[in-house]
Design a protein around this motif. Structure first.
Motif, mmCIF file in Angstrom:
data_model
loop_
_atom_site.group_PDB
_atom_site.id
_atom_site.type_symbol
_atom_site.label_atom_id
_atom_site.label_comp_id
_atom_site.label_asym_id
_atom_site.label_seq_id
_atom_site.Cartn_x
_atom_site.Cartn_y
_atom_site.Cartn_z
ATOM 1 N N PRO A 46 0.838 -1.210 0.000
ATOM 2 C CA PRO A 46 0.000 0.000 0.000
ATOM 3 C C PRO A 46 0.869 1.254 0.000
ATOM 4 C CG PRO A 46 0.073 -0.970 2.194
ATOM 5 C CD PRO A 46 0.783 -1.939 1.288
ATOM 6 N N PRO A 47 0.345 2.376 -0.509
ATOM 7 C CA PRO A 47 1.127 3.620 -0.530
ATOM 8 C C PRO A 47 1.300 4.187 0.870
ATOM 9 C CG PRO A 47 -1.112 4.024 -1.265
ATOM 10 C CD PRO A 47 -0.989 2.528 -1.124
ATOM 11 N N ALA A 48 2.439 4.840 1.072
ATOM 12 C CA ALA A 48 2.713 5.468 2.368
ATOM 13 C C ALA A 48 1.920 6.759 2.499
ATOM 14 C CB ALA A 48 4.202 5.739 2.503
ATOM 15 N N ARG A 49 1.525 7.081 3.722
ATOM 16 C CA ARG A 49 0.809 8.339 3.953
ATOM 17 C C ARG A 49 1.790 9.498 3.857
ATOM 18 N NH1 ARG A 49 -3.997 9.657 5.969
ATOM 19 N NH2 ARG A 49 -4.404 7.452 6.431
ATOM 20 N N PRO A 50 1.530 10.472 2.989
ATOM 21 C CA PRO A 50 2.493 11.573 2.818
ATOM 22 C C PRO A 50 2.519 12.509 4.022
ATOM 23 C CG PRO A 50 0.535 11.950 1.486
ATOM 24 C CD PRO A 50 0.381 10.581 2.078
ATOM 25 N N ARG A 51 3.733 12.830 4.434
ATOM 26 C CA ARG A 51 3.962 13.811 5.500
ATOM 27 C C ARG A 51 4.926 14.853 4.944
ATOM 28 N NH1 ARG A 51 6.156 10.627 10.485
ATOM 29 N NH2 ARG A 51 6.441 12.801 11.157
ATOM 30 N N LEU A 52 4.353 15.845 4.301
ATOM 31 C CA LEU A 52 5.143 16.842 3.587
ATOM 32 C C LEU A 52 4.927 18.229 4.182
ATOM 33 C CD1 LEU A 52 4.400 15.696 -0.082
ATOM 34 C CD2 LEU A 52 6.267 14.963 1.399
ATOM 35 N N VAL A 53 5.889 19.091 3.956
ATOM 36 C CA VAL A 53 5.830 20.492 4.363
ATOM 37 C C VAL A 53 6.134 21.341 3.137
ATOM 38 C CG1 VAL A 53 6.784 22.291 5.854
ATOM 39 C CG2 VAL A 53 6.530 19.960 6.719
ATOM 40 N N LEU A 82 8.713 8.144 -0.389
ATOM 41 C CA LEU A 82 7.536 8.027 -1.249
ATOM 42 C C LEU A 82 7.997 7.604 -2.641
ATOM 43 C CD1 LEU A 82 5.650 11.291 -0.170
ATOM 44 C CD2 LEU A 82 5.322 8.969 0.697
ATOM 45 N N ASP A 83 7.567 6.403 -3.068
ATOM 46 C CA ASP A 83 7.985 5.906 -4.374
ATOM 47 C C ASP A 83 7.447 6.768 -5.515
ATOM 48 O OD1 ASP A 83 9.341 3.751 -3.218
ATOM 49 O OD2 ASP A 83 7.478 2.592 -3.084
ATOM 50 N N LEU A 84 6.217 7.223 -5.367
ATOM 51 C CA LEU A 84 5.602 8.035 -6.416
ATOM 52 C C LEU A 84 4.638 9.007 -5.748
ATOM 53 C CD1 LEU A 84 5.770 8.171 -9.516
ATOM 54 C CD2 LEU A 84 3.672 6.821 -9.603
ATOM 55 N N VAL A 85 4.891 10.293 -5.916
ATOM 56 C CA VAL A 85 4.051 11.309 -5.280
ATOM 57 C C VAL A 85 3.711 12.371 -6.320
ATOM 58 C CG1 VAL A 85 6.071 12.587 -4.443
ATOM 59 C CG2 VAL A 85 3.848 12.950 -3.373
ATOM 60 N N GLU A 86 2.446 12.775 -6.343
ATOM 61 C CA GLU A 86 1.954 13.811 -7.253
ATOM 62 C C GLU A 86 1.674 15.068 -6.449
ATOM 63 O OE1 GLU A 86 -1.551 14.470 -10.624
ATOM 64 O OE2 GLU A 86 -1.628 12.766 -9.243
ATOM 65 N N ILE A 87 2.207 16.204 -6.930
ATOM 66 C CA ILE A 87 2.101 17.483 -6.225
ATOM 67 C C ILE A 87 1.425 18.482 -7.156
ATOM 68 C CG2 ILE A 87 3.367 19.334 -5.060
ATOM 69 C CD1 ILE A 87 5.652 17.329 -4.648
ATOM 70 N N VAL A 135 -1.498 16.865 -2.426
ATOM 71 C CA VAL A 135 -0.482 15.823 -2.597
ATOM 72 C C VAL A 135 -1.170 14.469 -2.660
ATOM 73 C CG1 VAL A 135 1.587 14.775 -1.629
ATOM 74 C CG2 VAL A 135 1.219 17.225 -1.367
ATOM 75 N N ARG A 136 -0.696 13.607 -3.559
ATOM 76 C CA ARG A 136 -1.205 12.235 -3.665
ATOM 77 C C ARG A 136 -0.025 11.279 -3.752
ATOM 78 N NH1 ARG A 136 -5.975 10.256 -7.587
ATOM 79 N NH2 ARG A 136 -7.114 11.116 -5.803
ATOM 80 N N SER A 137 0.030 10.332 -2.795
ATOM 81 C CA SER A 137 1.066 9.304 -2.769
ATOM 82 C C SER A 137 0.526 8.032 -3.417
ATOM 83 C CB SER A 137 1.498 9.026 -1.329
ATOM 84 O OG SER A 137 2.407 7.945 -1.283
ATOM 85 N N LEU A 138 1.284 7.480 -4.356
ATOM 86 C CA LEU A 138 0.879 6.289 -5.103
ATOM 87 C C LEU A 138 1.814 5.133 -4.787
ATOM 88 C CD1 LEU A 138 0.316 8.036 -8.558
ATOM 89 C CD2 LEU A 138 -1.439 7.420 -6.902
ATOM 90 N N ASP A 139 1.288 3.890 -4.900
ATOM 91 C CA ASP A 139 2.134 2.710 -4.735
ATOM 92 C C ASP A 139 2.920 2.466 -6.019
ATOM 93 O OD1 ASP A 139 0.497 1.389 -6.589
ATOM 94 O OD2 ASP A 139 -0.857 0.705 -5.021
ATOM 95 N N PRO A 140 3.881 1.549 -6.022
ATOM 96 C CA PRO A 140 4.702 1.326 -7.229
ATOM 97 C C PRO A 140 3.883 0.964 -8.459
ATOM 98 C CG PRO A 140 5.741 0.304 -5.327
ATOM 99 C CD PRO A 140 4.398 0.763 -4.872
#
Length: 401
Positions: A46-53, A82-87, A135-140
Motif C-alpha cells: 500500500p502507498p505510504a501516507r504523505p507527510r510533507l511540508v 515516497l515511491d511516487l508522489v503527485e504534487i 499531494v497524492r502518494s501512489l504505490d509502485p
C-alpha cells in the motif's frame, strides 16, 4: 485503491467473470484472473501516507492586471520515502500559467525536497488566494493512493490597470477653502496673475511690481488668483444588468479601471475624492429603487458643490432621470460611459443582420446621449481606446456655468 488504473482492472475482471459465467466458458473466466492477481499484488504494497511540508514565496504580493508574478514552491518530505508522489499547487481559475508548471510527479526520499517554479498572470482584478497544495502518494503499481492537503496559502492582490490621465483637465468647478490646484476666481495664493494694488506693510518683497512702482513713483504689489481644492464624487454603476460581455471585457470592469484612473488624477491634484458603488443593494440606504438610492446618499453625505462623475454604460433611461435630479439639486455632473455596443460588436460574429441591429441600437444610444448632454458633459467611451484620449475630445470640464 482509488486510482483510475485499479478501477479499470476491477471493472475488467468483474466484466470477464460475469461474461464467462453467463456463457459458461471457462476460458473467459480464466481471463478475469490476471487483473485480480495484479490487484492482489498491489494490495501487498500500500502507498505510504504523505507527510510533507510546503513553503511558497511570491515575487510580489500586489500587481496590476496582466502583469507577471513569479511563484516558487518548495516541498520537503518529513515522512517515509515516497515511491511516487503527485504534487499540485492549486491556483484560482482566473490565473494563467505563462511559464513553468504547478504540477509534478516525482519520487521523494525521506528529507528530500522538490522545488516548483512557475509564472502566473491574471487578466482580471481581484483579491486571490494561491493554494492549498494537494499531494497524492501512489504505490509502485499506481493502484492505491493516499491524499493529503498542505494548508499553505498565499495572498495576491491584482489591481486594475491604471489609466494615464495626467494631461486631462478633470477638476471640480467649485472649490473649497483649502489650498489646491484649481483656480478659484478669487484672490489668494496661486501662480496666475490677477491684478495690482498699492503696497501695504507686510507684503512679500517678491510680490512687488517694480515696473509699475517705478512708473507711478509708489510701491505696488501683484495679486494672484487663488488656487484651492474641491470635491469629486465617483459613482460606479455595477448593477447586474450593466454586465455585458466577458469576464475581462465588460462595462463594469472598464468602469472600475476608469474610476481608479480618475481617482488617482483627482487626488494628485490635491482634491478630495468620494466613491459610491451602486450594486443590487446599498446596505445603509433606506428602501428605494434604482438610482434614487444614489441621490439619497449624495444629498445627505456629500457637499452640494462637488463634481459628480457617473461611470455607467447607460443601459436604461434611469440615468437621464437621475442626472436631471442631481442637476436640480445643484450638483455638477459628468458622465463617462463605457460603450456596451462596442463591446458586443467586438465579441459578436458581425453578420449583415447584426449590422442593422447595431445601427438601430446606436441611434437609440445617440438619442439618450444627446439628451444627457443638455444637462451634463458626456463621454461616450470605447474601452478599446485609452480613456485619456476620450476625455480630451470634450471642451471645458465640467460645463461652464
Amino acid at each position: 485503491m482509488r486510482t483510475p488504473l485499479s478501477s479499470g482492472l476491477a471493472a475488467a475482471s468483474l466484466g470477464l467473470l460475469v461474461a464467462g459465467l453467463a456463457f459458461r466458458s471457462w476460458q473467459v473466466v480464466l481471463l478475469a484472473l490476471p487483473p485480480v492477481i495484479v490487484l492482489a499484488l498491489g494490495s501487498l504494497f500500500p502507498p505510504a501516507r504523505p507527510r510533507l511540508v510546503a513553503v511558497r514565496t511570491l515575487s510580489r504580493d500586489r500587481a496590476e492586471a496582466g502583469r507577471d508574478v513569479d511563484v516558487k514552491l518548495v516541498v520537503r518530505n518529513d515522512g517515509p520515502t515516497l515511491d511516487l508522489v503527485e504534487i499540485v499547487d492549486v491556483l484560482p481559475r482566473e490565473f494563467e500559467i505563462v511559464q513553468g508548471t504547478n504540477h509534478a510527479v516525482v519520487s521523494l526520499e525521506r528529507g528530500g525536497t522538490m522545488p516548483l517554479s512557475y509564472t502566473v498572470r491574471s487578466p482580471v482584478k481581484g483579491d486571490f488566494r494561491i493554494g492549498p497544495v494537494r499531494v497524492r502518494s501512489l504505490d509502485p503499481l499506481a493502484l492505491g493512493a493516499e491524499d493529503a492537503v498542505l494548508p499553505t496559502d498565499a495572498r495576491l492582490v491584482v489591481a486594475p490597470t491604471m489609466e494615464d490621465l495626467r494631461r486631462t483637465k478633470l477638476q471640480p468647478r467649485r472649490t473649497r477653502p483649502w489650498f489646491g490646484q484649481v483656480s478659484s476666481r478669487q484672490l489668494g495664493e496661486g501662480t496666475d496673475f490677477w491684478g495690482v494694488r498699492e503696497y501695504t506693510a507686510g507684503d512679500e518683497v517678491r510680490r512687488i511690481n517694480w515696473k509699475a512702482s517705478a512708473r507711478l513713483d509708489r510701491l505696488y504689489t501683484n495679486e494672484y488668483e487663488g488656487e484651492r481644492s474641491g470635491d469629486v464624487v465617483i459613482v460606479v454603476d455595477a448593477r447586474r444588468e450593466s454586465f455585458i460581455g466577458t469576464e475581462t471585457d465588460n462595462p463594469i470592469e472598464h468602469g472600475v479601471r476608469a474610476a481608479l484612473g480618475i481617482a488617482e488624477h483627482v487626488l494628485a491634484s490635491k482634491n478630495r475624492v468620494g466613491l459610491i458603488v451602486q450594486r443590487e443593494v446599498l446596505d445603509w440606504v433606506p428602501p428605494a429603487f434604482g438610482r434614487k438610492q444614489v441621490a439619497w446618499v449624495l444629498t445627505r453625505f456629500f457637499p452640494r458643490d462637488c463634481l459628480i462623475v457617473l461611470i455607467s454604460p447607460l443601459q436604461d433611461r434611469a440615468a437621464l432621470n437621475a442626472v436631471i435630479a442631481m442637476e436640480a439639486r445643484g450638483y455638477d455632473v459628468a458622465i463617462v460611459s463605457p460603450s456596451p455596443l462596442a463591446i458586443e460588436w467586438r465579441l459578436g460574429e458581425q453578420r449583415p443582420e447584426d449590422q442593422t441591429a447595431l445601427r438601430i441600437l446606436r441611434m437609440e444610444r445617440d438619442n439618450l446621449v444627446s439628451q444627457l448632454r443638455r444637462v451634463a458633459q458626456v463621454v461616450d467611451w470605447d474601452p478599446a481606446t485609452p480613456l485619456a484620449l476620450a476625455l480630451r475630445r470634450i471642451g471645458t470640464w465640467p460645463r461652464p456655468s
